[in-house]
Design a protein around this motif. Structure first.
Motif, short mmCIF file in Angstrom:
data_model
loop_
_atom_site.label_atom_id
_atom_site.label_comp_id
_atom_site.label_asym_id
_atom_site.label_seq_id
_atom_site.Cartn_x
_atom_site.Cartn_y
_atom_site.Cartn_z
N PRO A 106 -0.16 74.46 74.69
CA PRO A 106 -0.88 73.25 75.11
C PRO A 106 -1.52 72.46 73.98
O PRO A 106 -1.85 71.30 74.15
CB PRO A 106 -1.96 73.80 76.06
CG PRO A 106 -1.43 75.10 76.54
CD PRO A 106 -0.65 75.66 75.39
N ASP A 107 -1.69 73.10 72.80
CA ASP A 107 -2.31 72.39 71.68
C ASP A 107 -1.29 71.65 70.82
O ASP A 107 -1.60 71.22 69.71
CB ASP A 107 -3.12 73.37 70.82
CG ASP A 107 -2.28 74.53 70.30
OD1 ASP A 107 -1.07 74.57 70.60
OD2 ASP A 107 -2.83 75.40 69.60
N GLY A 108 -0.05 71.53 71.33
CA GLY A 108 0.97 70.79 70.62
C GLY A 108 1.72 71.58 69.56
O GLY A 108 2.54 71.03 68.82
N THR A 117 -10.40 81.40 68.78
CA THR A 117 -10.35 81.54 70.23
C THR A 117 -9.46 80.50 70.89
O THR A 117 -8.61 80.82 71.72
CB THR A 117 -11.77 81.47 70.82
OG1 THR A 117 -12.57 82.52 70.28
CG2 THR A 117 -11.74 81.59 72.34
N ASP A 118 -9.65 79.24 70.50
CA ASP A 118 -8.87 78.16 71.14
C ASP A 118 -7.37 78.34 70.92
O ASP A 118 -6.57 78.11 71.83
CB ASP A 118 -9.32 76.80 70.59
CG ASP A 118 -10.70 76.40 71.06
OD1 ASP A 118 -11.21 77.05 72.00
OD2 ASP A 118 -11.27 75.45 70.50
N ARG A 119 -7.00 78.75 69.70
CA ARG A 119 -5.58 78.93 69.41
C ARG A 119 -5.01 80.13 70.18
O ARG A 119 -3.91 80.04 70.76
CB ARG A 119 -5.37 79.13 67.90
CG ARG A 119 -3.93 79.46 67.50
CD ARG A 119 -2.95 78.39 67.96
NE ARG A 119 -1.57 78.76 67.62
CZ ARG A 119 -0.50 78.26 68.21
NH1 ARG A 119 -0.63 77.36 69.18
NH2 ARG A 119 0.71 78.65 67.85
N ALA A 120 -5.72 81.23 70.21
CA ALA A 120 -5.25 82.40 70.94
C ALA A 120 -5.09 82.07 72.42
O ALA A 120 -4.12 82.47 73.07
CB ALA A 120 -6.20 83.57 70.74
N GLN A 121 -6.05 81.35 72.97
CA GLN A 121 -5.96 80.96 74.37
C GLN A 121 -4.76 80.05 74.61
O GLN A 121 -4.08 80.14 75.64
CB GLN A 121 -7.24 80.27 74.81
CG GLN A 121 -8.44 81.20 74.91
CD GLN A 121 -9.72 80.49 75.29
OE1 GLN A 121 -9.84 79.27 75.11
NE2 GLN A 121 -10.68 81.23 75.81
N ALA A 122 -4.48 79.16 73.64
CA ALA A 122 -3.33 78.25 73.78
C ALA A 122 -2.03 79.03 73.78
O ALA A 122 -1.09 78.70 74.52
CB ALA A 122 -3.34 77.23 72.63
N ILE A 123 -1.96 80.08 72.95
CA ILE A 123 -0.75 80.92 72.92
C ILE A 123 -0.54 81.60 74.27
O ILE A 123 0.57 81.64 74.82
CB ILE A 123 -0.85 81.96 71.79
CG1 ILE A 123 -0.81 81.26 70.43
CG2 ILE A 123 0.28 82.99 71.90
CD1 ILE A 123 -1.13 82.18 69.26
#
Length: 287
Positions: free
Chosen positions: A72-74, A147-153
């Motif tokens: 979702p983060d592109g 955190t944000d990146r791990a959640q995006a994965i």
């Protein structure tokens, strides 16, 4: 799964001095960006790195393939997938510990694929392709986890699985904490969650959003993901009106890891059998 109780000592001592109400551990609870960054910074500590033996060389030669999916983060997420022999919307997410998605984790994924016919297995890569072979590398890679990146994965993997996917998760220590977070992120898709000696979520309001029960596997000799931590998790889940099954073994942290000096084969095998039985029920598979 690797021996990382030394990090727990450093981390809990640091957080205790900062705030009597703040608790972190080796099994990171990604409750906020600051907490995650504080955990990552401790990965550079010499005592932390020195408490880890490099994993023995091992090459996985079984079935499965590397996959990529949009996040979702592109960006793009990575994983290792073993597809079910039959078309299925059932997915088990396997989450690595601090070394990254190495061949040992692929072997764990293969074990679950064999034990859970009809379930697609995806070992998630929260390190974005980086795999550590030394404590120094692992410490460096740990610092990159946000955190944000791990959640995006995790969210990207759910999109990859499809709108009708039924998702369960399993992870060890670092991955154990993220296994519970995966269940929270999965919302109505969540059907099961296994966390091996991982730090539980402490926010009861968040636990109330769980769509699944949880199997928590702990070690009574674990000084940091301790019996008290497990007991508090049980209380928090009760307050959230969610079901949790706690299984505690008379063993130390990372007892289920065959390459760890604390490994206990009998307990490790029993815990795996318990996990498989739980996941079969979660996915409504035949025993």
């Amino acid at each position: 799964m690797k021996k990382i109780w030394t990090l727990c000592t450093i981390l809990l001592s640091t957080i205790t001095m900062a705030s009597a109400q703040s608790t972190m551990s080796c099994c990171v609870k990604p409750a906020s960006q600051n907490a995650t960054e504080a955990f990552a910074m401790l990965a550079t500590n010499e005592d932390f790195s020195g408490g880890h033996d490099a994993p023995l060389p091992y090459t996985y030669a079984g079935t499965g393939q590397a996959i990529e999916f949009k996040t979702p983060d592109g960006q793009t997420g990575k994983g290792f997938e073993i597809k079910s022999a039959t078309t299925s919307n059932k997915y088990l997410f396997v989450i690595h510990e601090w070394w990254g998605l190495n061949d040992y984790i692929k072997q764990e994924a293969a074990k679950y694929a064999q034990d859970l016919p009809g379930v697609n297995i995806i070992a998630l890569d929260l390190y974005d392709g980086q795999v550590a072979t030394t404590p120094e590398e692992a410490g460096k890679y740990m610092q990159t986890v946000k955190t944000d990146r791990a959640q995006a994965i995790i969210k990207g993997a759910m999109q990859y699985a499809g709108a009708n996917a039924k998702v369960a998760s399993v992870g060890w220590c670092f991955g154990g904490g993220w296994s519970l977070q995966t269940a929270l992120l999965a919302g109505p898709k969540a059907v099961g969650c296994v966390m091996y000696y991982g730090m539980p979520e402490k926010d009861v309001a968040k636990l109330k959003t769980l769509n699944t029960d949880v199997l928590g596997i702990f070690a009574s000799q674990d000084k940091w993901i301790s019996p008290e931590v497990a007991a508090q998790f049980q209380k928090d889940m009760a307050a959230a009106k969610k079901k949790v099954t706690i299984k505690s073994y008379d063993a130390d942290h990372a007892f289920a890891n065959p390459s760890n000096p604390k490994y206990n084969k009998a307990y490790g095998d029993d815990a795996h059998a318990l996990s498989v039985a739980y996941l079969k029920k979660s996915f409504k598979l035949k025993s």
